[in-house]
Motif scaffolding. Structure first.
Motif, PDB file in Angstrom:
ATOM      1  N   ALA A 248     -23.868  12.947  45.291  1.00 48.55           N
ATOM      2  CA  ALA A 248     -22.535  13.356  44.841  1.00 48.55           C
ATOM      3  C   ALA A 248     -21.603  12.156  44.771  1.00 48.55           C
ATOM      4  CB  ALA A 248     -21.971  14.427  45.774  1.00 48.55           C
ATOM      5  N   LEU A 249     -21.700  11.257  45.743  1.00 49.49           N
ATOM      6  CA  LEU A 249     -20.850  10.068  45.721  1.00 49.49           C
ATOM      7  C   LEU A 249     -21.215   9.140  44.568  1.00 49.49           C
ATOM      8  CD1 LEU A 249     -20.586   9.379  49.543  1.00 49.49           C
ATOM      9  CD2 LEU A 249     -18.845  10.360  48.035  1.00 49.49           C
ATOM     10  N   VAL A 250     -22.503   9.045  44.238  1.00 46.19           N
ATOM     11  CA  VAL A 250     -22.911   8.236  43.081  1.00 46.19           C
ATOM     12  C   VAL A 250     -22.344   8.850  41.803  1.00 46.19           C
ATOM     13  CG1 VAL A 250     -24.863   7.469  41.676  1.00 46.19           C
ATOM     14  CG2 VAL A 250     -24.997   7.311  44.171  1.00 46.19           C
ATOM     15  N   VAL A 251     -22.416  10.173  41.703  1.00 52.23           N
ATOM     16  CA  VAL A 251     -21.880  10.849  40.514  1.00 52.23           C
ATOM     17  C   VAL A 251     -20.379  10.616  40.398  1.00 52.23           C
ATOM     18  CG1 VAL A 251     -21.444  13.115  39.473  1.00 52.23           C
ATOM     19  CG2 VAL A 251     -23.713  12.567  40.373  1.00 52.23           C
TER      20      VAL A 251
ATOM     21  N   ALA B 153     -11.261  14.003  43.370  1.00 53.74           N
ATOM     22  CA  ALA B 153     -12.619  14.475  43.676  1.00 53.74           C
ATOM     23  C   ALA B 153     -13.311  13.526  44.648  1.00 53.74           C
ATOM     24  CB  ALA B 153     -13.432  14.618  42.393  1.00 53.74           C
ATOM     25  N   VAL B 154     -13.156  12.239  44.427  1.00 55.75           N
ATOM     26  CA  VAL B 154     -13.758  11.241  45.321  1.00 55.75           C
ATOM     27  C   VAL B 154     -13.165  11.371  46.721  1.00 55.75           C
ATOM     28  CG1 VAL B 154     -13.950   8.768  45.798  1.00 55.75           C
ATOM     29  CG2 VAL B 154     -14.339   9.629  43.486  1.00 55.75           C
ATOM     30  N   ALA B 155     -11.863  11.521  46.802  1.00 56.49           N
ATOM     31  CA  ALA B 155     -11.212  11.655  48.111  1.00 56.49           C
ATOM     32  C   ALA B 155     -11.728  12.893  48.849  1.00 56.49           C
ATOM     33  CB  ALA B 155      -9.696  11.728  47.937  1.00 56.49           C
ATOM     34  N   ILE B 156     -11.909  13.982  48.133  1.00 56.00           N
ATOM     35  CA  ILE B 156     -12.416  15.212  48.753  1.00 56.00           C
ATOM     36  C   ILE B 156     -13.854  15.026  49.223  1.00 56.00           C
ATOM     37  CG2 ILE B 156     -13.114  17.588  48.266  1.00 56.00           C
ATOM     38  CD1 ILE B 156     -10.588  17.702  46.405  1.00 56.00           C
ATOM     39  N   LEU B 157     -14.698  14.452  48.390  1.00 51.09           N
ATOM     40  CA  LEU B 157     -16.111  14.298  48.753  1.00 51.09           C
ATOM     41  C   LEU B 157     -16.315  13.326  49.905  1.00 51.09           C
ATOM     42  CD1 LEU B 157     -17.805  14.392  45.261  1.00 51.09           C
ATOM     43  CD2 LEU B 157     -17.899  16.124  47.045  1.00 51.09           C
ATOM     44  N   ASN B 158     -15.364  12.459  50.156  1.00 50.92           N
ATOM     45  CA  ASN B 158     -15.471  11.503  51.261  1.00 50.92           C
ATOM     46  C   ASN B 158     -14.984  12.066  52.594  1.00 50.92           C
ATOM     47  OD1 ASN B 158     -16.726   9.101  50.263  1.00 50.92           O
ATOM     48  ND2 ASN B 158     -14.918   8.807  48.995  1.00 50.92           N
ATOM     49  N   THR B 159     -14.654  13.347  52.618  1.00 50.75           N
ATOM     50  CA  THR B 159     -14.225  13.986  53.867  1.00 50.75           C
ATOM     51  C   THR B 159     -15.367  14.840  54.415  1.00 50.75           C
ATOM     52  OG1 THR B 159     -13.414  16.001  52.795  1.00 50.75           O
ATOM     53  CG2 THR B 159     -11.844  14.152  52.992  1.00 50.75           C
ATOM     54  N   PRO B 160     -15.311  15.198  55.684  1.00 53.01           N
ATOM     55  CA  PRO B 160     -16.321  16.111  56.233  1.00 53.01           C
ATOM     56  C   PRO B 160     -16.362  17.453  55.484  1.00 53.01           C
ATOM     57  CG  PRO B 160     -15.097  15.089  58.026  1.00 53.01           C
ATOM     58  CD  PRO B 160     -14.410  14.697  56.739  1.00 53.01           C
ATOM     59  N   GLU B 161     -15.194  17.921  55.068  1.00 54.98           N
ATOM     60  CA  GLU B 161     -15.135  19.179  54.321  1.00 54.98           C
ATOM     61  C   GLU B 161     -15.822  19.039  52.963  1.00 54.98           C
ATOM     62  OE1 GLU B 161     -12.494  17.682  55.698  1.00 54.98           O
ATOM     63  OE2 GLU B 161     -11.889  19.063  57.275  1.00 54.98           O
TER      64      GLU B 161
END
Length: 89
Positions: free
Chosen positions: A34-37, A60-68
């Motif tokens: 997901a982070l690569v995408v 989106a990047v900020a959200i995916l970098n959280t535990p949630e």
């Protein structure tokens, strides 16, 4: 048909996408994928004149970098994995 020089210029311009594809294929971890995408989406968004896509991808990047965000990816992968598979024709 584009000339060889034009084809090489196009390949060089879009080469980062090959790097993203390589990174994506190198891992089976859904969160890392997901982070690569999102990295690829950031790069693609930077290629447009619109600032809206840049902002949306940053969020989106900020959200995916959280535990949630990681939990969201795991849940989505679990949901998709549990869907019945349709046979290929």
């Amino acid at each position: 048909m584009p000339s060889m020089v034009e084809q090489l210029r196009l390949l060089a311009e879009w080469a980062p996408m090959l790097g993203y594809a390589r990174r994506y294929a190198a891992t089976d971890n859904p969160q890392e994928r997901a982070l690569v995408v999102t990295d690829a989406a950031e790069w693609l968004a930077s290629k447009t004149a619109s600032k809206l896509d840049d902002r949306l991808v940053r969020h989106a990047v900020a959200i995916l970098n959280t535990p949630e965000g990681a939990a969201l990816v795991r849940d989505l992968v679990s949901i998709v994995a549990s869907l019945p598979q349709e046979p290929n024709p």
